[in-house]
Design a protein around this motif. Structure first.
Motif, PDB file in Angstrom:
ATOM      1  N   LYS A  41       0.791  -1.119   0.040  1.00 45.96           N
ATOM      2  CA  LYS A  41      -0.026   0.017  -0.025  1.00 45.96           C
ATOM      3  C   LYS A  41       0.932   1.382   0.030  1.00 45.96           C
ATOM      4  CE  LYS A  41      -4.707   0.239   1.951  1.00 45.96           C
ATOM      5  NZ  LYS A  41      -5.784   0.169   2.823  1.00 45.96           N
ATOM      6  N   VAL A  42       2.012   1.179   0.818  1.00 46.30           N
ATOM      7  CA  VAL A  42       2.935   2.244   0.555  1.00 46.30           C
ATOM      8  C   VAL A  42       3.566   2.696  -0.693  1.00 46.30           C
ATOM      9  CG1 VAL A  42       5.317   3.178   1.327  1.00 46.30           C
ATOM     10  CG2 VAL A  42       3.668   1.869   3.046  1.00 46.30           C
ATOM     11  N   LYS A  43       3.731   1.387  -1.467  1.00 43.30           N
ATOM     12  CA  LYS A  43       4.060   1.653  -2.817  1.00 43.30           C
ATOM     13  C   LYS A  43       3.223   2.479  -3.720  1.00 43.30           C
ATOM     14  CE  LYS A  43       7.001   0.739  -6.426  1.00 43.30           C
ATOM     15  NZ  LYS A  43       8.322   1.229  -6.328  1.00 43.30           N
ATOM     16  N   ILE A  44       1.828   2.073  -3.559  1.00 46.08           N
ATOM     17  CA  ILE A  44       0.976   2.897  -4.634  1.00 46.08           C
ATOM     18  C   ILE A  44       0.212   3.971  -4.216  1.00 46.08           C
ATOM     19  CG2 ILE A  44       0.539   0.495  -5.763  1.00 46.08           C
ATOM     20  CD1 ILE A  44      -2.109   0.269  -4.435  1.00 46.08           C
ATOM     21  N   SER A  45       0.487   4.159  -2.882  1.00 46.66           N
ATOM     22  CA  SER A  45      -0.236   5.399  -2.245  1.00 46.66           C
ATOM     23  C   SER A  45       0.460   6.846  -2.894  1.00 46.66           C
ATOM     24  CB  SER A  45      -0.242   5.388  -0.970  1.00 46.66           C
ATOM     25  OG  SER A  45       1.122   6.064  -0.398  1.00 46.66           O
ATOM     26  N   GLY A  46      -0.732   7.877  -3.041  1.00 45.40           N
ATOM     27  CA  GLY A  46      -0.457   9.046  -3.497  1.00 45.40           C
ATOM     28  C   GLY A  46       0.158   8.944  -4.931  1.00 45.40           C
ATOM     29  N   GLY A  47      -0.313   8.131  -5.607  1.00 42.97           N
ATOM     30  CA  GLY A  47       0.089   8.139  -7.033  1.00 42.97           C
ATOM     31  C   GLY A  47       1.492   7.615  -7.096  1.00 42.97           C
ATOM     32  N   GLY A  48       1.755   6.636  -6.146  1.00 44.16           N
ATOM     33  CA  GLY A  48       3.286   6.511  -6.154  1.00 44.16           C
ATOM     34  C   GLY A  48       4.269   7.210  -5.498  1.00 44.16           C
ATOM     35  N   ARG A  49       3.653   8.405  -4.796  1.00 46.34           N
ATOM     36  CA  ARG A  49       4.580   9.190  -4.178  1.00 46.34           C
ATOM     37  C   ARG A  49       4.483   8.779  -2.604  1.00 46.34           C
ATOM     38  NH1 ARG A  49       3.850  15.030  -4.843  1.00 46.34           N
ATOM     39  NH2 ARG A  49       1.543  14.670  -4.662  1.00 46.34           N
ATOM     40  N   PRO A 106       7.588  12.410   0.553  1.00 42.10           N
ATOM     41  CA  PRO A 106       9.102  12.438   0.931  1.00 42.10           C
ATOM     42  C   PRO A 106       9.466  13.747  -0.165  1.00 42.10           C
ATOM     43  CG  PRO A 106       8.229  10.323  -0.142  1.00 42.10           C
ATOM     44  CD  PRO A 106       6.906  11.133   0.253  1.00 42.10           C
ATOM     45  N   ILE A 107      10.388  14.325   0.088  1.00 41.12           N
ATOM     46  CA  ILE A 107      11.004  15.303  -0.998  1.00 41.12           C
ATOM     47  C   ILE A 107      11.347  14.482  -2.389  1.00 41.12           C
ATOM     48  CG2 ILE A 107      11.602  17.061   0.704  1.00 41.12           C
ATOM     49  CD1 ILE A 107      14.430  16.337   0.323  1.00 41.12           C
ATOM     50  N   THR A 108      11.386  13.364  -2.410  1.00 41.67           N
ATOM     51  CA  THR A 108      12.164  12.586  -3.663  1.00 41.67           C
ATOM     52  C   THR A 108      10.646  12.483  -4.628  1.00 41.67           C
ATOM     53  OG1 THR A 108      11.676  10.624  -2.527  1.00 41.67           O
ATOM     54  CG2 THR A 108      13.827  11.345  -2.624  1.00 41.67           C
ATOM     55  N   ASP A 109       9.492  12.624  -3.941  1.00 46.49           N
ATOM     56  CA  ASP A 109       8.185  12.096  -4.546  1.00 46.49           C
ATOM     57  C   ASP A 109       8.233  10.868  -5.021  1.00 46.49           C
ATOM     58  OD1 ASP A 109       6.539  14.701  -4.401  1.00 46.49           O
ATOM     59  OD2 ASP A 109       7.556  15.599  -5.908  1.00 46.49           O
ATOM     60  N   ASP A 110       8.828   9.882  -4.298  1.00 50.87           N
ATOM     61  CA  ASP A 110       8.924   8.614  -4.751  1.00 50.87           C
ATOM     62  C   ASP A 110       8.631   7.805  -3.342  1.00 50.87           C
ATOM     63  OD1 ASP A 110       9.594   6.148  -5.541  1.00 50.87           O
ATOM     64  OD2 ASP A 110      11.445   6.581  -6.346  1.00 50.87           O
ATOM     65  N   SER A 111       7.686   6.770  -3.361  1.00 54.61           N
ATOM     66  CA  SER A 111       7.292   6.023  -2.490  1.00 54.61           C
ATOM     67  C   SER A 111       8.248   5.106  -1.874  1.00 54.61           C
ATOM     68  CB  SER A 111       5.900   5.329  -2.677  1.00 54.61           C
ATOM     69  OG  SER A 111       6.037   4.412  -3.795  1.00 54.61           O
ATOM     70  N   GLN A 112       9.139   4.723  -3.180  1.00 51.18           N
ATOM     71  CA  GLN A 112      10.415   3.959  -2.725  1.00 51.18           C
ATOM     72  C   GLN A 112      11.182   4.320  -1.600  1.00 51.18           C
ATOM     73  OE1 GLN A 112      10.351   0.851  -4.217  1.00 51.18           O
ATOM     74  NE2 GLN A 112      12.063   0.304  -2.818  1.00 51.18           N
ATOM     75  N   THR A 113      11.399   5.636  -1.712  1.00 54.45           N
ATOM     76  CA  THR A 113      12.311   6.257  -0.430  1.00 54.45           C
ATOM     77  C   THR A 113      11.550   5.979   0.939  1.00 54.45           C
ATOM     78  OG1 THR A 113      12.589   8.201  -1.969  1.00 54.45           O
ATOM     79  CG2 THR A 113      12.756   8.459   0.289  1.00 54.45           C
ATOM     80  N   ILE A 114      10.525   5.694   1.113  1.00 53.61           N
ATOM     81  CA  ILE A 114       9.960   5.556   2.376  1.00 53.61           C
ATOM     82  C   ILE A 114      10.079   3.790   2.393  1.00 53.61           C
ATOM     83  CG2 ILE A 114       7.670   5.305   3.899  1.00 53.61           C
ATOM     84  CD1 ILE A 114       8.684   8.122   3.205  1.00 53.61           C
TER      85      ILE A 114
END
Length: 406
Positions: A41-49, A106-114
């Protein structure tokens, strides 16, 4: 060695595992996930951000964004709130930013960062994560618990944190009912409105920044942005309204009428005055070429057509029934909704373990000591805007404290 089992490798489960391991480094911390994916869910949330949390800080304001569980969450947020979430991630090298609507990413706009942050912490703390492990039942023993694993040997442990997320069927909670817990029946929350018979779907892609949406015959209403889609209506105003009305709309079997005020909160008198003044100032202009409300062009033309107004009609010839009809469509535009959006991973379920069965200071079960809960498995859900993740972080953190202290 003390052994803690966390069931579920979503946001709440992984966050709980990290905090348990960090507070009790001598313990064995094991996460069991029935699927092959971690933090899906973290991966896809916020349009992947990944919409991690919200800028709202005061607990008394924060709880206003939770249709279910709000009063019970107030003290929880006093112990671990949105500021604590921001600090937790920033202390681990992940900076968050706030957007105009209050959402934080995240400032990266990437859920992968989280995801990378959370899994790196698990690795550092030697959290044992096992995928494709399905827990079928839990048995309370003198020393702790015995977990029945599908197709494998049983696992013994001292304490358990259940963070399995929401489910769309009551049967999925049976194993928790068997332990004495009461369950609020799950229903969809944060879903879009399906308008299968409406021509408004021809406006797919049109967005209006500030409207008021109501469910006819109820007190339910919400203001905010609305997006027309190829199946109906979406956007924050609709999603938030669906959350607050989740149970009522379920009782209606998802057959209900939607009223849209395209002018936000303007009433009939105000709309009539604006139209009359504009008419006096622009008598020779065609209605289709002039829009006094600054609505999107396609929407304005749609409302004129719906009011049976000819494309060549000029303001100086505009009066009577069509004038009244346009006003009605501007401030109380009626649509018939039918059916519901299917459950999607990024959406939320209302329902779960009733909060009366849980000590909300420690997240420990009142029915089964040594068993703890976190996240959406509880009867807690928030509107869109980072509030569901915040509930996950908060309840998981409280559970990690409770597991160590009790």
């Amino acid at each position: 060695m003390t052994k803690f089992i966390i069931i579920g490798a979503g946001a709440a489960g992984i966050f709980g595992a990290i905090n348990i391991a960090s507070k009790n480094p001598d313990a064995e911390v094991v996460v069991l996930e029935k699927s092959s994916k971690l933090l899906s869910k973290v991966k896809i949330s916020g349009g992947g951000r990944c919409n991690v949390t919200n800028v709202c800080q005061e607990p008394k304001e924060l709880i206003k964004h939770y249709p279910r569980g709000n009063k019970k969450l107030k003290k929880a947020f006093e112990h671990f709130g949105t500021v604590d979430t921001v600090n937790w991630f920033e202390n681990r090298g992940v900076k968050l930013k706030a957007e105009a609507d209050g959402r934080m990413f995240p400032i990266t706009d990437d859920s992968q960062t989280i995801i990378d942050c959370l899994l790196t912490e698990c690795e550092k703390l030697k959290v044992d994560i096992r995928t494709k492990v399905a827990v079928e039942s839990i048995e309370k023993t003198e020393k702790g618990f015995l977990l029945d694993i599908k197709g494998a040997e049983k696992i013994e442990c001292d304490k358990i944190l259940i963070a399995t997320g929401g489910h769309n069927k009551l049967e999925a909670f049976q194993w928790l009912s068997d332990l004495g817990h009461s369950i609020s029946e799950p229903v969809p929350s944060l879903f879009t409105f399906n308008l299968p018979k409406s021509s408004v779907t021809n406006l797919s892609g049109v967005a209006v920044q500030d409207v008021e949406v109501k469910i006819a015959g109820t007190k339910l209403s919400h203001q905010g942005p609305l997006l027309v889609t190829h199946w109906g209506m979406s956007g924050p105003a609709v999603l938030k309204l669906s959350a607050w009305g989740a149970r009522i709309l379920n009782e209606k079997n998802y057959e209900y009428s939607v009223l849209v005020n395209w002018l936000k909160s303007a009433n009939e008198e105000e709309a009539r005055q604006i139209l009359t003044e504009f008419q006096a100032e622009n008598p020779k202009k065609k209605l289709f070429n002039s829009n006094p409300f600054q609505l999107p062009k396609r929407l304005w033309e749609y409302l004129l057509t719906k009011s049976e107004i000819d494309e060549e009609l000029r303001w100086n010839n505009f009066s009577g029934k069509k004038f009244n009809k346009l006003i009605n469509h501007l401030i109380a535009d009626l649509y018939e909704a039918s059916g519901k959006t299917t459950f999607k991973e990024e959406f939320v379920t209302a329902g779960g373990v009733k909060l009366g069965d849980v000590n909300m200071q420690t997240m420990e079960s009142r029915k089964c000591p040594g068993l703890f809960f976190a996240g959406e498995v509880l009867d807690i859900d928030g509107v869109t805007g980072g509030f569901n993740f915040q509930a996950a972080w908060t309840t998981a953190w409280l559970a990690s404290e409770g597991i160590i202290l009790n």
